[in-house]
Write a protein that holds these residues in place. Structure first.
Motif, short mmCIF file in Angstrom:
data_model
loop_
_atom_site.label_atom_id
_atom_site.label_comp_id
_atom_site.label_asym_id
_atom_site.label_seq_id
_atom_site.Cartn_x
_atom_site.Cartn_y
_atom_site.Cartn_z
N ASN A 170 -6.25 1.34 3.81
CA ASN A 170 -7.50 1.07 3.90
C ASN A 170 -7.55 0.45 5.62
O ASN A 170 -6.63 0.35 6.21
CB ASN A 170 -7.25 -0.81 3.51
CG ASN A 170 -9.03 -1.32 3.81
OD1 ASN A 170 -9.54 -0.74 4.20
ND2 ASN A 170 -8.65 -2.53 3.45
N PHE A 171 -8.03 1.24 6.04
CA PHE A 171 -8.94 0.97 7.56
C PHE A 171 -10.68 0.62 7.44
O PHE A 171 -10.66 0.41 8.54
CB PHE A 171 -9.01 2.25 7.76
CG PHE A 171 -7.31 3.01 8.49
CD1 PHE A 171 -7.27 1.95 9.23
CD2 PHE A 171 -6.53 3.32 7.94
CE1 PHE A 171 -5.40 2.87 9.34
CE2 PHE A 171 -5.19 3.96 7.93
CZ PHE A 171 -5.36 2.98 9.49
N GLY A 172 -10.90 -0.03 6.79
CA GLY A 172 -12.59 -0.15 6.43
C GLY A 172 -12.10 -2.16 6.47
O GLY A 172 -11.75 -2.56 6.82
N ARG A 173 -13.16 -2.53 5.58
CA ARG A 173 -13.41 -4.11 5.56
C ARG A 173 -12.13 -4.29 4.00
O ARG A 173 -11.93 -3.44 3.10
CB ARG A 173 -14.26 -4.62 4.43
CG ARG A 173 -14.80 -3.70 3.23
CD ARG A 173 -16.28 -3.97 3.01
NE ARG A 173 -16.83 -3.93 1.93
CZ ARG A 173 -16.75 -3.76 0.34
NH1 ARG A 173 -15.03 -4.34 0.09
NH2 ARG A 173 -17.73 -2.99 -0.49
N LEU A 174 -11.00 -5.41 4.13
CA LEU A 174 -10.99 -5.71 2.90
C LEU A 174 -11.25 -5.49 1.72
O LEU A 174 -11.82 -6.33 1.54
CB LEU A 174 -10.15 -6.99 3.29
CG LEU A 174 -9.80 -7.62 4.87
CD1 LEU A 174 -9.77 -9.61 4.97
CD2 LEU A 174 -8.37 -7.91 5.17
N GLY A 175 -10.15 -5.17 1.47
CA GLY A 175 -9.52 -4.68 -0.22
C GLY A 175 -10.25 -3.76 -0.55
O GLY A 175 -10.46 -3.33 -1.62
N TYR A 223 0.96 -1.36 -0.17
CA TYR A 223 -0.20 -0.11 -0.03
C TYR A 223 1.20 1.05 0.28
O TYR A 223 0.62 2.33 -0.89
CB TYR A 223 -0.81 -0.12 1.14
CG TYR A 223 -1.58 -0.66 1.27
CD1 TYR A 223 -2.33 -1.70 -0.23
CD2 TYR A 223 -2.88 -0.99 1.92
CE1 TYR A 223 -3.77 -2.28 0.00
CE2 TYR A 223 -3.98 -1.83 2.12
CZ TYR A 223 -4.46 -2.77 1.31
OH TYR A 223 -5.25 -3.48 0.99
N GLY A 224 2.17 1.20 0.65
CA GLY A 224 3.02 2.33 0.57
C GLY A 224 3.47 2.64 -0.36
O GLY A 224 2.89 4.11 -1.09
#
Length: 127
Positions: free
Chosen positions: A80-85, A73-74
């Motif tokens: 992402n702080f929500g659901r996976l993906g 991601y970096g």
């Protein structure tokens, strides 16, 4: 633990961290399995260098979970702080630069840890 994006510091939430922990456990299981195989067959030191890949999988997952930062991601400029993906894009160039610097650091730490652990396995007196 932060529950929001902080450039260069935190780019994943709880579910993503859990995924990195699972990756670390898979790498650890593969490494232990390889080590048992090396011990039971009294593998030569050069064959034991093959443990680097599962140790790298372990180390990358472990370091990412401890740092709460996904190196992929970096590099990609996401978080992402929500659901996976469900990823979001980093908004500015300064944050992207900070994330990429942290991603490189995590990659180097992980590969360094895998290299040190590989050296230990390489030096084991099995014969």
């Amino acid at each position: 633990m932060s529950d929001h994006y902080i450039a260069g510091t935190c780019n994943i939430g709880k579910s993503e961290i859990r995924q990195r922990q699972i990756v670390a456990l898979i790498g650890l299981a593969l490494s232990i399995s390889a080590l048992i195989g090396f011990i039971t067959t009294q593998a030569s030191p050069s064959v034991r260098l093959g443990i680097f890949l599962p140790l790298a999988i372990f180390a990358i997952g472990w370091v990412q979970s401890r740092k709460k930062f996904c190196l992929a991601y970096g590099f990609l400029g996401t978080f992402n702080f929500g659901r996976l993906g469900k990823v979001s894009r980093v908004a500015d160039k300064a944050s992207l630069a900070a994330d990429r610097k942290t991603a490189v650091s995590i990659l180097m730490q992980s590969l360094g840890l895998a290299a040190i652990l590989t050296l230990i396995v390489y030096l084991l007196p099995l014969k």
